[in-house]
Each structure stands twice: as structure tokens, then as C-alpha cells.
Design a protein around this motif. Structure first.
Motif, PDB file in Angstrom:
ATOM      1  N   SER A  19      -5.536  -0.987  12.911  1.00  0.00           N
ATOM      2  CA  SER A  19      -4.455  -0.345  13.649  1.00  0.00           C
ATOM      3  C   SER A  19      -4.096  -1.095  14.926  1.00  0.00           C
ATOM      4  CB  SER A  19      -4.841   1.100  14.001  1.00  0.00           C
ATOM      5  OG  SER A  19      -5.062   1.865  12.838  1.00  0.00           O
ATOM      6  N   LEU A  20      -4.935  -2.033  15.372  1.00  0.00           N
ATOM      7  CA  LEU A  20      -4.641  -2.793  16.579  1.00  0.00           C
ATOM      8  C   LEU A  20      -3.428  -3.680  16.365  1.00  0.00           C
ATOM      9  CD1 LEU A  20      -8.269  -3.831  17.557  1.00  0.00           C
ATOM     10  CD2 LEU A  20      -6.946  -1.882  18.402  1.00  0.00           C
ATOM     11  N   ASN A  21      -2.617  -3.807  17.374  1.00  0.00           N
ATOM     12  CA  ASN A  21      -1.391  -4.593  17.283  1.00  0.00           C
ATOM     13  C   ASN A  21      -1.699  -6.075  17.489  1.00  0.00           C
ATOM     14  OD1 ASN A  21       1.246  -5.395  17.129  1.00  0.00           O
ATOM     15  ND2 ASN A  21       1.773  -4.768  19.212  1.00  0.00           N
ATOM     16  N   ILE A  22      -1.888  -6.792  16.390  1.00  0.00           N
ATOM     17  CA  ILE A  22      -2.224  -8.210  16.462  1.00  0.00           C
ATOM     18  C   ILE A  22      -1.027  -9.021  15.968  1.00  0.00           C
ATOM     19  CG2 ILE A  22      -3.808 -10.003  15.666  1.00  0.00           C
ATOM     20  CD1 ILE A  22      -5.881  -7.838  15.232  1.00  0.00           C
ATOM     21  N   THR A  88      -8.274   3.339  -0.191  1.00  0.00           N
ATOM     22  CA  THR A  88      -8.485   2.596   1.054  1.00  0.00           C
ATOM     23  C   THR A  88      -7.292   1.712   1.388  1.00  0.00           C
ATOM     24  OG1 THR A  88     -10.877   2.576   0.684  1.00  0.00           O
ATOM     25  CG2 THR A  88      -9.987   0.960   2.227  1.00  0.00           C
ATOM     26  N   LEU A  89      -6.749   1.024   0.384  1.00  0.00           N
ATOM     27  CA  LEU A  89      -5.605   0.145   0.620  1.00  0.00           C
ATOM     28  C   LEU A  89      -4.393   0.939   1.088  1.00  0.00           C
ATOM     29  CD1 LEU A  89      -4.304  -2.631   0.514  1.00  0.00           C
ATOM     30  CD2 LEU A  89      -3.791  -2.231  -1.907  1.00  0.00           C
ATOM     31  N   THR A  90      -4.155   2.081   0.457  1.00  0.00           N
ATOM     32  CA  THR A  90      -3.033   2.928   0.877  1.00  0.00           C
ATOM     33  C   THR A  90      -3.195   3.355   2.334  1.00  0.00           C
ATOM     34  OG1 THR A  90      -2.785   3.756  -1.389  1.00  0.00           O
ATOM     35  CG2 THR A  90      -1.752   5.033   0.375  1.00  0.00           C
ATOM     36  N   ALA A  91      -4.409   3.778   2.680  1.00  0.00           N
ATOM     37  CA  ALA A  91      -4.674   4.169   4.067  1.00  0.00           C
ATOM     38  C   ALA A  91      -4.510   2.986   5.015  1.00  0.00           C
ATOM     39  CB  ALA A  91      -6.075   4.753   4.176  1.00  0.00           C
ATOM     40  N   ALA A  92      -4.961   1.798   4.589  1.00  0.00           N
ATOM     41  CA  ALA A  92      -4.880   0.618   5.443  1.00  0.00           C
ATOM     42  C   ALA A  92      -3.442   0.180   5.680  1.00  0.00           C
ATOM     43  CB  ALA A  92      -5.673  -0.532   4.822  1.00  0.00           C
ATOM     44  N   LEU A  93      -2.553   0.480   4.747  1.00  0.00           N
ATOM     45  CA  LEU A  93      -1.145   0.115   4.907  1.00  0.00           C
ATOM     46  C   LEU A  93      -0.376   1.139   5.739  1.00  0.00           C
ATOM     47  CD1 LEU A  93      -0.321  -1.138   1.295  1.00  0.00           C
ATOM     48  CD2 LEU A  93      -0.712  -2.528   3.347  1.00  0.00           C
ATOM     49  N   ILE A  94      -0.799   2.401   5.689  1.00  0.00           N
ATOM     50  CA  ILE A  94      -0.047   3.463   6.362  1.00  0.00           C
ATOM     51  C   ILE A  94      -0.574   3.764   7.759  1.00  0.00           C
ATOM     52  CG2 ILE A  94       0.586   5.909   6.263  1.00  0.00           C
ATOM     53  CD1 ILE A  94       0.628   5.686   3.235  1.00  0.00           C
ATOM     54  N   ILE A  95      -1.885   3.894   7.896  1.00  0.00           N
ATOM     55  CA  ILE A  95      -2.474   4.358   9.156  1.00  0.00           C
ATOM     56  C   ILE A  95      -2.147   3.445  10.345  1.00  0.00           C
ATOM     57  CG2 ILE A  95      -4.675   4.744  10.346  1.00  0.00           C
ATOM     58  CD1 ILE A  95      -5.711   6.006   7.797  1.00  0.00           C
ATOM     59  N   THR A  97       0.503   1.915  11.036  1.00  0.00           N
ATOM     60  CA  THR A  97       1.873   2.180  11.496  1.00  0.00           C
ATOM     61  C   THR A  97       1.962   3.450  12.335  1.00  0.00           C
ATOM     62  OG1 THR A  97       2.459   3.456   9.502  1.00  0.00           O
ATOM     63  CG2 THR A  97       2.744   1.067   9.402  1.00  0.00           C
ATOM     64  N   LEU A  98       0.922   4.274  12.306  1.00  0.00           N
ATOM     65  CA  LEU A  98       0.911   5.529  13.062  1.00  0.00           C
ATOM     66  C   LEU A  98       0.177   5.394  14.386  1.00  0.00           C
ATOM     67  CD1 LEU A  98      -0.050   7.912  10.092  1.00  0.00           C
ATOM     68  CD2 LEU A  98       2.246   7.246  10.847  1.00  0.00           C
ATOM     69  N   PHE A  99      -0.343   4.199  14.678  1.00  0.00           N
ATOM     70  CA  PHE A  99      -1.174   4.020  15.869  1.00  0.00           C
ATOM     71  C   PHE A  99      -0.379   4.350  17.141  1.00  0.00           C
ATOM     72  CE2 PHE A  99      -3.273   1.351  19.150  1.00  0.00           C
ATOM     73  CZ  PHE A  99      -4.528   1.932  19.069  1.00  0.00           C
ATOM     74  N   PRO A 102      -0.268  11.084  17.889  1.00  0.00           N
ATOM     75  CA  PRO A 102      -1.315  12.041  17.486  1.00  0.00           C
ATOM     76  C   PRO A 102      -1.562  12.083  15.988  1.00  0.00           C
ATOM     77  CG  PRO A 102       0.151  13.015  19.119  1.00  0.00           C
ATOM     78  CD  PRO A 102       0.765  11.705  18.730  1.00  0.00           C
ATOM     79  N   ILE A 103      -0.525  11.794  15.200  1.00  0.00           N
ATOM     80  CA  ILE A 103      -0.666  11.858  13.746  1.00  0.00           C
ATOM     81  C   ILE A 103      -1.611  10.775  13.226  1.00  0.00           C
ATOM     82  CG2 ILE A 103       1.254  10.336  13.152  1.00  0.00           C
ATOM     83  CD1 ILE A 103       1.985  12.291  10.935  1.00  0.00           C
ATOM     84  N   TRP A 104      -1.890   9.763  14.079  1.00  0.00           N
ATOM     85  CA  TRP A 104      -2.823   8.705  13.668  1.00  0.00           C
ATOM     86  C   TRP A 104      -4.205   9.288  13.369  1.00  0.00           C
ATOM     87  CZ3 TRP A 104      -7.112   6.503  16.481  1.00  0.00           C
ATOM     88  CH2 TRP A 104      -7.614   5.331  15.925  1.00  0.00           C
ATOM     89  N   LEU A 105      -4.662  10.223  14.202  1.00  0.00           N
ATOM     90  CA  LEU A 105      -5.951  10.867  13.969  1.00  0.00           C
ATOM     91  C   LEU A 105      -5.926  11.706  12.693  1.00  0.00           C
ATOM     92  CD1 LEU A 105      -6.835  11.979  17.609  1.00  0.00           C
ATOM     93  CD2 LEU A 105      -7.771  10.043  16.320  1.00  0.00           C
ATOM     94  N   ILE A 106      -4.783  12.335  12.433  1.00  0.00           N
ATOM     95  CA  ILE A 106      -4.652  13.110  11.190  1.00  0.00           C
ATOM     96  C   ILE A 106      -4.738  12.173   9.991  1.00  0.00           C
ATOM     97  CG2 ILE A 106      -3.122  14.606   9.859  1.00  0.00           C
ATOM     98  CD1 ILE A 106      -1.993  15.648  12.486  1.00  0.00           C
TER      99      ILE A 106
END
Length: 269
Positions: A19-22, A88-95, A97-99, A102-106
């Protein structure tokens, strides 16, 4: 449960790092079958791949704990990798973008629950004599078909050349088909053959359907219908239960579903 908990914790750590902006570190440009393609490489991209690799390694370690699979060949235990890897891949692609929201924690919580459910469901679905075997198999089946539809729609939505879309969907279909037709450890060779055949059939159908004016969702629905039929026929073949009655049932159901999808495909967009 302890092994699953440690694996999910590590995957969540990887998702947090992803989620870090690199900034992008570079790109690979090449031509595939006449189509120019570009793959952007960045720290975030590489970190995104890390949770997927950790998931596959963790699943391998977890299923090896089951008494039935202590000495099972890797070609069979690898069949348990795809579905958790897709989650895991789906989560890695979506999460990522939410960083920052508050929805990032969800999203992290949803990834935790989803991956834990899949891991425990797969473990329960190893031994047919376990209490929750039927429920676990039903859950995994629904997740496999749901993942197939979402991935098909995502690939088709990119509007790539037909041969490229067909190839990508072929490689998506094979591991998901393995989840559905895995059979017993002694039948791993047949399971792989049937899964590859299923992937090839869906890939060939993709090549044809991309020229039909029914939209990405309608095409994905027809591909899901194809995937459902070929994987179920493969399951029946593994169980040596392919009869004329079974073939007739699949033919009738397939024809009705095909008509409905084509008829209502404009409404699906």
C-alpha cells in the motif's frame, strides 16, 4: 488453525507494504503477436507479488500437515495453491488503492477473513469423512466459479487482441479448474490433464466470443457457462460417471443458459 493464522498475518503484512506509494522504477516494453505491451515495474509491483508467493508457500506447508498429504507429490499439493493465491492477488490489487482512507482498514479485515475462510475450507475439504466436508467443498466451488467470472470480466474489459485475451484466460482457467477437479492424490496426473483440457477449451471459446457484440459481461457469462460445463464433465470423468443421461442434462442446461445470456446480454452491461 495456527498455521493458517500465521500465514494470513504474513500476507496482511505484505499487503500493508504494497500500500506504500512507491514510484515506478522502470518498465519492460515488448511486442507479443503484433501487439505492443508494457509492464511497469516498481517497488509496489514487486511487493505485490510477495504476498502471493508467501500464500503459495504457506498453503503448501499447511496442507502437508494433514495426515493424508504428508507424502503426496508436489504436483498434487500444488492444486491447493490457486484459490488462496487468487484471493491474495485480488486483495493486493485493490487494497493499495484504498491507502489513506478509513476503508483501507476494512479492506485489510476483509482480506483477512476471506483468506482465512478459504484456507480453513480447503483443509476441511481434504478428508471426505470430516464433519464439514460437504459445506467446505460447496464453498470452494462457489468461490472458484465466482473468481473465474470476475477474472474473465476483468480481462475482457481490457479489450486486448483476441489471441492475447484467449491466452490469458486459458492460464487463468487451468489453476481454477484444478481446484474443482483435483480428485485424490493418486489421480493427480488425470486431474492436471483434465484441467489443462478445460483451460484450452475455455481459451478457444474466448477467441471466438471476443468477436461477438455482446459486451464484456455477456462474454464473461458465456465463458463461465463453458467453464462450468467442462469442469463438471471432468469431475464426472474422474468419478467414471459420464453417461448418456448426464451428457443430455448438460446439453439441455447449457442450451437454455446460452439462450438466456445472449438474450439478456445488453442488460448485463
Amino acid at each position: 488453525i495456527g498455521q493458517a493464522g500465521r500465514l494470513v498475518t504474513l500476507v496482511l503484512l505484505g499487503l500493508t507494504l504494497a500500500s506504500l506509494n512507491i514510484r515506478p522504477a522502470g518498465a519492460i516494453e515488448f511486442t507479443l503477436l503484433g501487439s505492443p505491451l508494457t509492464i511497469n515495474l516498481s517497488g509496489a509491483t514487486l511487493i505485490t507479488a510477495l504476498p502471493v508467493l508467501m500464500t503459495c508457500a504457506g498453503v503448501e506447508a499447511m496442507v502437508r500437515l494433514h495426515p493424508w498429504l504428508n507424502d503426496a507429490p508436489l504436483a498434487y499439493t500444488a492444486i491447493f495453491w490457486p484459490l488462496p493465491a487468487v484471493v491474495t492477488l485480488t486483495a493486493a490489487l485493490i487494497i493499495p488503492t484504498l491507502f489513506g482512507r478509513p476503508i483501507w482498514l476494512i479492506g485489510l479485515a476483509a482480506a483477512f477473513v476471506g483468506l482465512a475462510v478459504v484456507l480453513l475450507g480447503q483443509y476441511q475439504a481434504i478428508d471426505p469423512d470430516t464433519r464439514f466436508y460437504d459445506r467446505a467443498r460447496l464453498l470452494l466451488t462457489l468461490l472458484a466459479y465466482g473468481s473465474a467470472f470476475l477474472l474473465y470480466a476483468a480481462v475482457l474489459g481490457l479489450h486486448m487482441r483476441a489471441i492475447i485475451s484467449a491466452g490469458v484466460i486459458l492460464f487463468i482457467s487451468v489453476p481454477l479448474a484444478l481446484t474443482l477437479v483435483r480428485g485424490s492424490a493418486d489421480e493427480w496426473r488425470r486431474a492436471w490433464v483434465y484441467a489443462i483440457v478445460c483451460g484450452v477449451v475455455v481459451g478457444e471459446i474466448t477467441w471466438v466470443l471476443t468477436y461477438w457484440p455482446i459486451g464484456s459481461i455477456g462474454t464473461a457469462a458465456l465463458l463461465l457457462l463453458t467453464f462450468y460445463h467442462v469442469t463438471n464433465l471432468a469431475q464426472q470423468a474422474l468419478a467414471s460417471q459420464v453417461t448418456r443421461r448426464v451428457l443430455l442434462e448438460f446439453l439441455i442446461f447449457g442450451a437454455l443458459a446460452f439462450i438466456l445470456v445472449v438474450r439478456f446480454s445488453p442488460w448485463l452491461e
